[in-house]
Design a protein around this motif. Sequence first.
Motif, short mmCIF file in Angstrom:
data_model
loop_
_atom_site.label_atom_id
_atom_site.label_comp_id
_atom_site.label_asym_id
_atom_site.label_seq_id
_atom_site.Cartn_x
_atom_site.Cartn_y
_atom_site.Cartn_z
N SER A 297 96.08 74.66 -21.12
CA SER A 297 96.46 76.02 -20.76
C SER A 297 97.40 76.62 -21.79
CB SER A 297 97.12 76.03 -19.37
OG SER A 297 98.34 75.31 -19.38
N GLU A 298 98.28 75.80 -22.38
CA GLU A 298 99.16 76.29 -23.44
C GLU A 298 98.33 76.74 -24.65
OE1 GLU A 298 102.35 76.74 -23.63
OE2 GLU A 298 103.28 75.60 -22.00
N LEU A 299 97.32 75.92 -25.00
CA LEU A 299 96.50 76.27 -26.15
C LEU A 299 95.68 77.52 -25.88
CD1 LEU A 299 95.27 72.70 -27.16
CD2 LEU A 299 97.09 74.04 -28.20
N LEU A 300 95.08 77.60 -24.68
CA LEU A 300 94.29 78.78 -24.34
C LEU A 300 95.16 80.03 -24.26
CD1 LEU A 300 91.92 77.28 -21.61
CD2 LEU A 300 91.31 77.98 -23.94
N ARG A 301 96.39 79.83 -23.80
CA ARG A 301 97.30 80.97 -23.71
C ARG A 301 97.58 81.55 -25.09
NH1 ARG A 301 103.65 80.63 -22.06
NH2 ARG A 301 104.06 82.85 -21.85
N GLU A 302 97.81 80.66 -26.07
CA GLU A 302 98.06 81.14 -27.42
C GLU A 302 96.80 81.76 -28.02
OE1 GLU A 302 99.62 78.01 -29.76
OE2 GLU A 302 101.43 77.75 -28.55
N ALA A 303 95.64 81.13 -27.76
CA ALA A 303 94.40 81.61 -28.36
C ALA A 303 93.97 82.95 -27.77
CB ALA A 303 93.30 80.58 -28.18
N LEU A 304 94.23 83.17 -26.48
CA LEU A 304 93.78 84.38 -25.79
C LEU A 304 94.94 85.31 -25.44
CD1 LEU A 304 91.17 82.72 -23.40
CD2 LEU A 304 90.75 83.77 -25.63
N ALA A 305 96.00 85.24 -26.24
CA ALA A 305 97.19 86.04 -25.93
C ALA A 305 96.89 87.53 -25.95
CB ALA A 305 98.31 85.71 -26.92
N THR A 306 95.93 87.94 -26.77
CA THR A 306 95.63 89.38 -26.88
C THR A 306 94.69 89.87 -25.79
OG1 THR A 306 93.83 88.87 -28.40
CG2 THR A 306 96.00 89.32 -29.36
#
Length: 746
Positions: A297-306
């Motif tokens: 979830s941390e990785l997806l949060r950074e990847a899909l922050a926009t």
Amino acid sequence: MWMIGSSAAIFIGGGWFINRYFTQPLITLTNAARRVAEGWRDTPIPLVGTDEIGDLARSLARLTASLNATIATLEERIQQRTAQLQDALREKETVLVRSQQQRWRERTLIDLSLRLNSAHSEEEIYRSIVDAFVAIRENQDRIGIYVRDTDSRQWLPYITYGYQHNPLLTLTAPPALEQYTANPFYIPDLRQHQFTDLIQAEGSAIVATIAVQGHPQAILVVYRPQPHAFDHADIENLRLAAQLTTYALNRVSIMAEMAELQRARERAEVAVRERSTFLVRLDHDIRQPLNTIIALSELLREALATQTMFAEDIDKIRRAGRHLVNRFNLLLDSAKIEIGSLSLQPEPFIFDALLDNILEEISPLIHQHQHRFDIERPAQVGMIVADLNRLRQIFIYPLRFAATTTMRGVITLRVQRLSGDEIDTLEVIITDTGPSLSSEHLNALLTPFAVPPDTTRQLDEGCGLALSRQLCELMGGTFQAVPRTAGGVRFTIRIPLSTLRNAEEVSPPAYLPQPDLVLITTTQARVLQSALEQFGWQVQSEASLAHVLNRLYRPPAAILMDVPENRDLVVATLQAAGWQDVPIIWLTDNVESTGSTDYAVWPGETEQVIQTVQVVLSRRSRTAMSRTILVIDDEPPTRLMIRRALESDGWVVLEANNGQIGATIWRTNKPQLVIMDMTLPDVDGLVLLREVRADLETPVIVVSERTLRREELELLASIGAVVLQKGRYRRGDLLELVRKLIWERL
């Protein structure tokens, strides 16, 4: 012729006369005297004549009578003396016999004591006491041990001697015997005691009660068919025997209880081991998937922050995962405290810095729920020695409970250090003005794994209160929660303080929580602090440089402060404190001053300030190799999460999925820092760490999924390794620790 005849006649007549009146009496007296002399004192003394021979006879008769009287008197005295001597001899013989009997009885009691000391059961004890009295019995003695019948509450024969055909005392002895206060109780004549079970009983008896732990358990009876047949020595011997039996029974009872306690302890140890094994398995089976969920979830949060639509859902997943991990950690810690497997890790630190950190963490919740927060604290509590993380848990959970379970209230925090004769005490009192809770509710909240009754308060945040109480008691303190009369709850926490003086054996920790950055500004300090902390730095906001120097015992990585009128004075102050190597980032609203890398525009864009901080901090390590970190872990999600976090902070990350590859990369590339797991598929993490650290002094962060044993923690501390628990640290915690260890090395 005539003359001759006359002379002859005269001569014959004279001879007869002399013989008749002189010679014969003398002969008779002589014979009588001889017989008297020979012991015939009853020989009569003839009294002849009235002349001298008669006087002689009468004198001899008087002498004989006197002699007989004297002899009779002497014989009578001799007989009396002989009788006295015989009586004395018989008495001495009686005393000798009694003394021998007493010595025999004493010897028998000594032997009995030795036998009782080696006895291991009640039957063996009772058999020994009966055998001892059989050895010193008289011919008609009857001996018996009687025990209580639990159903009829009477005394029944258990072991007896000398009874035949069910005679006296083989029946149940009356319960009235135990009511007599004298022990032993002597019955000189049974006919004078009308007992129901002893009708028409004759003789005498001694009865002694044998108690175990104060409760009558048996009676010892010695019976003789004659009344008044026992003396004081018999009664005393029975009393001593009863006492020895009582001691032996108590010893056997205590040994049986100790054996049962030992068996119970062994069962408990087995249960603890099984529970510990279960907790380790549960820790692995639950924490690993949760950590994977959080990492992804941390990785997806950074990847899909926009992408706002996906970011919100991913953030919900991340928060739910952390919520589950936190709840699981609470339950796991409580269970470990209950089975005694959780140990404290004391370290020296300044309590005031910890309190500031707690207040900063709780402040957003206070504002969110619109509370008024009143704080009473001393100017300085000072340095203490304790488990910092556990002490933080003790205080944060009641504060979080008060802040989140009410709205628009008043929360009061009062901290004081109470001085004592031998040791000081830290007292923290937390009160709120929310709805009152009953003692039943509060007791349930303070009890691990208990479910509190329904109430108007939302008690979801109360799950940490039980752990706070357990940790407080583990530190030797007290944790109380009581309802307030005016409404709300009052928490009173008292913890005995260890200082460096009375905790000299505590070694300084490898890592003490300290701020990375110190912020000194009067313009939107909270906004800038929040932005810096979101990037991963630990930031402490202060009103002045003097406060910084008083509260921090180690210099930060950098200081951000408003441009003063006299910058030289600030530099001189830092040099005087030994902080001359700490870089200063001057905050100014003059855009023209930003040409220097030591200046940042504030108020302004937080990104520009963050970029300036990164540039300043990177000056200490300019080569690529100095920015290299090795991660050794067999779980790909964990390596991915750590790598992404480190790379976002500008680090070059090398990876290894087992110990052998990790050791090779470690020795070949010589990274600036190593992050490793203790549980590797091919080697024990401790073994690998000892082997490599023997050649290289690389700082090490151990990220462990399982709870390490105390000896493992001590070993890691001795070689300078720092431990982080998987699932219990955030991205910012990891980056903060990485920066500290590398900057300290530089």
